[in-house]
Design a protein around this motif. Structure first.
Motif: not given
Length: 71
Positions: A14-20, A25-27
């Motif tokens: 979950x944490x990995x998917x959230x960071x991705x 979004x930032x890009x």
């Protein structure tokens, strides 16, 4: 017993998917030329893709935060 939502949000997957997702979004925001919020010495600034900084003035009584008048 079913796992709680809180437990599921603590998993590495979950944490990995959230960071991705946050990275994408930032890009996208940078590609569109939108500013990002940065904290410098305890003060919030908008940082634009060209590197320009604008200090964010905090408003104590923002209109959208007030409860509606229900008279």
């Amino acid at each position: 017993m079913d796992k709680s939502v809180l437990h599921l949000t603590q998993t590495p997957k979950f944490k990995g998917r959230l960071m991705d997702r946050f990275k994408k979004i930032a890009e996208e925001r940078e590609r569109l030329g939108l500013p990002k919020a940065v904290l410098i010495d305890g003060v919030v600034h908008k940082q634009f893709p060209d590197g320009r900084l604008e200090r964010v003035e905090l408003q104590k009584n923002h209109a959208s935060l007030k409860s509606p008048d229900l008279r």
